[in-house]
Write a protein that holds these residues in place. Structure first.
Motif, mmCIF file in Angstrom:
data_model
loop_
_atom_site.group_PDB
_atom_site.id
_atom_site.type_symbol
_atom_site.label_atom_id
_atom_site.label_comp_id
_atom_site.label_asym_id
_atom_site.label_seq_id
_atom_site.Cartn_x
_atom_site.Cartn_y
_atom_site.Cartn_z
ATOM 1 N N LYS A 132 0.830 -1.203 0.000
ATOM 2 C CA LYS A 132 0.000 0.000 0.000
ATOM 3 C C LYS A 132 0.868 1.259 0.000
ATOM 4 O O LYS A 132 0.545 2.239 -0.658
ATOM 5 C CB LYS A 132 -0.945 0.014 1.204
ATOM 6 C CG LYS A 132 -2.171 -0.845 0.988
ATOM 7 C CD LYS A 132 -3.291 -0.437 1.880
ATOM 8 C CE LYS A 132 -4.554 -1.190 1.482
ATOM 9 N NZ LYS A 132 -5.683 -0.853 2.300
ATOM 10 N N SER B 112 -12.973 0.336 -6.507
ATOM 11 C CA SER B 112 -12.610 1.135 -5.322
ATOM 12 C C SER B 112 -12.858 2.621 -5.589
ATOM 13 O O SER B 112 -13.015 3.043 -6.732
ATOM 14 C CB SER B 112 -11.161 0.880 -4.934
ATOM 15 O OG SER B 112 -10.342 1.126 -6.036
ATOM 16 N N LEU C 69 -10.175 -4.559 -8.608
ATOM 17 C CA LEU C 69 -10.053 -3.719 -7.401
ATOM 18 C C LEU C 69 -9.976 -2.244 -7.767
ATOM 19 O O LEU C 69 -10.632 -1.401 -7.156
ATOM 20 C CB LEU C 69 -8.776 -4.084 -6.652
ATOM 21 C CG LEU C 69 -8.864 -5.078 -5.528
ATOM 22 C CD1 LEU C 69 -7.527 -5.154 -4.822
ATOM 23 C CD2 LEU C 69 -9.927 -4.681 -4.519
ATOM 24 N N SER D 166 -7.861 5.896 -4.653
ATOM 25 C CA SER D 166 -7.535 5.046 -3.506
ATOM 26 C C SER D 166 -6.498 3.981 -3.863
ATOM 27 O O SER D 166 -6.193 3.761 -5.034
ATOM 28 C CB SER D 166 -8.807 4.368 -2.996
ATOM 29 O OG SER D 166 -9.323 3.555 -4.013
ATOM 30 N N GLY E 91 -4.601 -0.711 -7.771
ATOM 31 C CA GLY E 91 -5.112 -2.008 -7.329
ATOM 32 C C GLY E 91 -3.951 -2.995 -7.274
ATOM 33 O O GLY E 91 -3.206 -3.114 -8.251
ATOM 34 N N ASN F 262 -6.192 5.356 -9.374
ATOM 35 C CA ASN F 262 -6.518 4.226 -8.502
ATOM 36 C C ASN F 262 -5.410 3.196 -8.628
ATOM 37 O O ASN F 262 -4.954 2.914 -9.743
ATOM 38 C CB ASN F 262 -7.821 3.569 -8.960
ATOM 39 C CG ASN F 262 -9.022 4.264 -8.399
ATOM 40 O OD1 ASN F 262 -8.931 5.405 -7.945
ATOM 41 N ND2 ASN F 262 -10.156 3.597 -8.415
ATOM 42 N N CYS G 132 -5.844 -0.080 -3.055
ATOM 43 C CA CYS G 132 -6.442 -1.280 -2.457
ATOM 44 C C CYS G 132 -5.593 -2.494 -2.798
ATOM 45 O O CYS G 132 -4.995 -2.546 -3.876
ATOM 46 C CB CYS G 132 -7.833 -1.531 -3.017
ATOM 47 S SG CYS G 132 -8.998 -0.269 -2.557
#
Lengths: 405, 81
Positions: A117, A155, A151, A159, A140, A138, A161
């Protein structure tokens, strides 16, 4: 790892023009055009979709901002992104202009991160630093490309994820086919007839039912998707793609009935087609021309005994065809295709006129690549209304990869 | 919507870590302080690399072009609501 830029084109325009930030923005090819080619996050939130007509989009909100596209900006930003991906992982897999798959095992050790992450946040910061504060993406992270991409799709915007292989089943049970890469609307509709709405429901149909209703190819692909494995279109193609034909189409700004002007556009297209053909060392024998008007269209196909190597020869076919037409209808769209191709022609001892022309054109290509496409060209090509060299496809974003090679 | 201007202007700026950052511009006998560079694009025009800066001055947004051959600045466009 899958990185997907959020509403890429519209976000870049919002980054450039702070006034547009936080407002519903739609992108059209030019002022007067009516097809929405991209829209911002805010526009998507109120139901505006890519491909919608401008009139439909305006029905959703009165405060819609219509902005013309800025291709040089998109191209430059994509180049910057590509450079960034290359620095981060030596072998980035460009999935589209705004999407990339990065293999986390190839990320060099100088990029320090404590967790996956953290690496995702680092990438987001890099994107912001490269393109601007407003640009988000994003990230993933998953054991397969499919799971990482799903993902990224579901999401929240901006973000990071991640998912483990052991946790894939709840995700596959929840995600709808609209968010699954490779399952189109028609296939999703067909699956819905069997009461299948999520990937995890697929195996319940049984392999034989899948084969009989969807064919053996799609049965295999659907079963892979249902298990979270990469379907074949998400697997990396290691072999170089084999080009079979070269072509170029263009749409004018207004209907054109002037025979000379129509021919000039054909000439510009022939120049580009032959330029592509020379760059790819691909020579075709079959040539196809078409032009479309509001209700009428016309096309012409001819197969020669030997490969066409010069713009002059290619254009002569277009010229003969257009001049043979008794009446010219108002034209808005033109196209030239060269197919039935072969790679690298053997050099001849006594070059024909056509081959001599080709040699001159190769020099012209070099000059144009150094000094610009408009600096030296054929006299017939000199018209302000002629189409610009294409900015997407072979001469656009694909050129980045060619330069890289 | 951007409106075309295409006028020569004077720009002053600084080089920070080898990167040029425009700070002020003079257009129509008025000085504009550049608060933010919102976008920087390198594009090729007739074989010459030109750099286009999109800048914000207060609430106004300008597109400036730097011609590397002539070493001149042109105000290409201004954002008008």
């Amino acid at each position: 790892m899958h990185v997907d830029m959020n509403s890429y084109f519209a976000t870049l325009l919002q980054q450039e023009t702070p006034y547009l930030r936080g407002k519903p923005v739609v992108v059209v090819k030019d002022i007067g055009r009516t097809c929405v080619i991209a829209c911002s996050k805010e526009a998507k939130r109120i139901g505006v979709k890519t491909g919608m007509s401008l009139a439909d989009a305006k029905k959703r909100t009165q405060n819609l901002y219509v902005v013309p596209v800025n291709f040089p900006m998109f191209l430059d930003c994509t180049k910057k992104l590509y450079k960034m991906w290359k620095e981060l992982a030596p072998n980035p897999e460009i999935f589209s202009m705004d999407e990339v798959f990065l293999d986390m095992n190839t990320i060099p050790t100088r990029v320090k991160y404590k967790s996956e992450k953290e690496l995702g946040f680092f990438i987001q910061q890099n994107v912001k630093r490269t393109l601007g504060e407003w640009v988000t993406c994003n990230v993933g992270i998953g054991p397969t490309r499919l799971l990482a991409k799903i993902l990224g799709e579901i999401s929240e915007k901006g973000s990071v994820c991640s998912i483990l292989w052991t946790d894939r089943l709840p995700l596959l049970a929840d995600v709808l086919f609209v968010d699954v890469c490779g399952v189109g609307r028609a296939l999703a509709k067909k699956l819905a007839c069997f009461g299948v709405y999520t990937p995890l429901q697929i195996p319940f149909l049984g392999k034989e039912t899948l084969i009989s209703y969807f064919g053996s190819f799609w049965a295999e692909e659907l079963l892979k998707i249902s298990n979270g494995e990469d379907p074949s279109f998400l697997q990396r193609i290691l072999a170089e793609p084999k080009e079979r034909s070269v072509g170029r189409t263009t749409t004018g700004f207004s209907l054109c009935s002037d025979r000379q002007e129509i021919l000039r556009v054909f000439f510009a297209l022939c120049c580009e087609v032959m330029k592509k053909s020379r760059a790819l060392h691909l020579y075709g024998r079959t040539v196809f021309f078409f032009m479309m008007g509001r209700t009428q269209s016309a096309h012409h196909r001819i197969t020669c005994t030997s490969a066409i190597t010069s713009t002059k020869t290619l254009f002569e076919f277009a010229q003969q065809w257009v001049q043979s037409l008794h009446a010219i209808f108002p034209v808005i769209r033109w196209g030239v295709y060269l197919s039935n191709t072969q790679k690298d022609l053997p050099p001849s001892l006594f070059p024909s006129q056509d081959e001599k022309h080709e040699q001159i054109e190769r020099v012209l290509d070099q000059l144009q690549s150094k000094y610009g496409s408009r600096v030296l060209r054929y006299a017939i090509d000199f018209s302000p209304t002629l189409p610009d060299e294409e900015v997407t496809g072979f001469f656009g974003e694909k050129r980045i990869h060619l330069q890289d090679v | 919507m951007f409106t075309s201007i295409n006028e020569r202007i004077a720009v002053i700026g600084v080089y920070a870590c080898g990167v040029f950052l425009p700070k002020k511009m003079n257009w129509n006998r008025q000085e504009y302080r550049i608060d933010e560079i919102t976008m920087k694009i390198d594009s090729k025009k007739s074989g010459l690399l030109t750099r286009i800066y999109s800048v914000r001055s207060g609430t106004q947004i300008f597109r400036l072009e730097f011609d590397r051959l002539q070493e001149t600045w042109t105000l290409l466009e201004v954002w008008c609501e």
